[in-house]
Scaffold this active site. Structure first.
Site, PDB file in Angstrom:
ATOM      1  CD  GLU A  45     -30.641 -34.736  73.364  1.00  0.00           C
ATOM      2  OE1 GLU A  45     -30.603 -35.954  73.632  1.00  0.00           O
ATOM      3  OE2 GLU A  45     -29.913 -33.902  73.939  1.00  0.00           O
ATOM      4  CE1 TYR A 128     -32.373 -37.663  77.712  1.00  0.00           C
ATOM      5  CE2 TYR A 128     -32.429 -38.047  75.341  1.00  0.00           C
ATOM      6  CZ  TYR A 128     -31.813 -37.515  76.460  1.00  0.00           C
ATOM      7  OH  TYR A 128     -30.645 -36.813  76.323  1.00  0.00           O
ATOM      8  CG  ASP A 146     -28.491 -39.207  79.167  1.00  0.00           C
ATOM      9  OD1 ASP A 146     -28.205 -39.129  80.378  1.00  0.00           O
ATOM     10  OD2 ASP A 146     -27.791 -38.672  78.280  1.00  0.00           O
TER      11      ASP A 146
END
Length: 348
Positions: A45, A128, A146
């Protein structure tokens, strides 16, 4: 449309079409009880922020081969990690990566917290990423939003508010679809749909499992969502890069730990400012006195500004610089690799 019907359609599509990614546990294995490695999920990520899957994957494989656990990464020297990161861009991410890894290793015994709140408390780990790791690695029902998910929501619900003002509304719409059932698969299904079908340009609506739910498609112009305000013109800066060679070696410097490209090896440069450098100023800013010769210039774009670098090259020895063989310059950030290749005639 009901949320249950929409979720069922997308999860069925994901079961049949999930991307095979190096860090992912697929839906079949996931339902069989196989858990994703939080370290690999977190690392992927971080790498995927502002980077595509094809570009990030070789770096992910290199990192996990060299540092197979978060504790291995935490124990590495900063310079080694920054060099391995070179080419991924946005180098503050590499500094945050190390800060987070060291916190997990020292404060949590090398084990990632298993809640969104616990993950959010780690240094350098934003909302996030905390939500994504919590959902994908620990199956927590978090709201993972996202750019791909924003685009899917904007089209599904024909959101007229332009980005970035639409972000809170898009996040609320996504949150209304989160359930306790398969939250990790749900998050990845939305990401996959946005990445492979509901693309920014040329969405493949004929392949989408959500066409009957999509207000943007019903209106006939799904590609126009999300709405966007006109982008501001990026300012332009000017600098001088100095290519000092001694035989087969090139002189580099270590940039300050804070700021743009912090902690990275780089060519020596002048300051970067809003107007061009005169010949006299460029020579005065050089790292050493030498017979500097002009070698043209290169252009480079950063997120918030564009840059013209004049190139000066000289041959000579000097103390206080980091001498590196030309074969080692591939680890430089892209702006300096571009400048080195231009200034050395591509003889790297």
């Amino acid at each position: 449309m009901t949320p249950q019907a929409l979720r069922a359609a997308l999860l069925a599509w994901y079961d049949a079409n999930a991307r095979d990614l190096a860090w992912r546990v697929g839906p079949v294995d996931g339902r069989a009880g196989v858990r994703a490695d939080p370290y690999r999920v977190w690392l992927s990520e971080v790498m995927l922020q502002q980077t595509t899957v094809p570009h990030a994957t070789p770096y992910f494989l290199k990192f996990t081969a060299r540092w197979p656990t978060v504790s291995d990464l935490a124990a590495e020297e900063d310079g080694e990690v920054m060099a391995a990161w070179a080419g991924l861009g946005y180098y503050a991410r590499a500094r945050n990566l190390l800060a987070c890894a060291r916190a997990v290793a020292s404060d949590h015994g090398g084990v990632f917290p298993d809640t969104e709140e616990g993950l959010r408390a780690l240094p350098g780990l934003g909302p996030y990423t905390a939500a994504a790791v919590a959902a994908i690695a620990f199956d927590r029902p978090t709201n993972v939003v996202d750019g791909n998910v924003e685009r899917v929501m904007a089209r599904l619900f024909a959101v007229e508010t332009a980005l970035p003002d639409a972000k809170p509304e898009l996040k609320r719409l996504a949150e209304a679809l989160v359930r306790d059932e398969r939250p990790g698969d749900w998050a990845q299904a939305l990401m996959d749909l946005g990445a492979t079908v509901c693309r920014p340009k040329g969405p493949l609506c004929d392949r989408c499992p959500l066409t009957e739910f999509c207000a943007g498609l019903a209106g006939g112009e799904p590609e126009t969502y999300p709405r966007r305000t006109a982008r501001a013109v990026r300012p332009h800066r000017h600098g001088v890069a100095y290519i000092l060679t001694w035989g087969n070696e090139v002189a580099l410097v270590r940039r300050p730990p804070k700021g743009l490209l912090g902690g990275m090896l780089a060519l020596p440069t002048s300051d970067w400012r809003g107007f061009a450098w005169s010949d006299e100023e460029a020579l005065h800013a050089a790292p050493v006195g030498a017979d500097w010769r002009p070698m043209g210039e290169v252009e480079h774009g950063f997120t918030h500004f564009t840059l013209t670098l004049r190139l000066l090259r000289a041959e000579g020895d000097a103390e206080g610089l980091i001498w590196t063989p030309r074969s080692g310059l591939d680890a430089l950030p892209s702006v300096f690799l571009k400048a080195a290749r231009a200034g050395l005639g591509n003889l790297l």
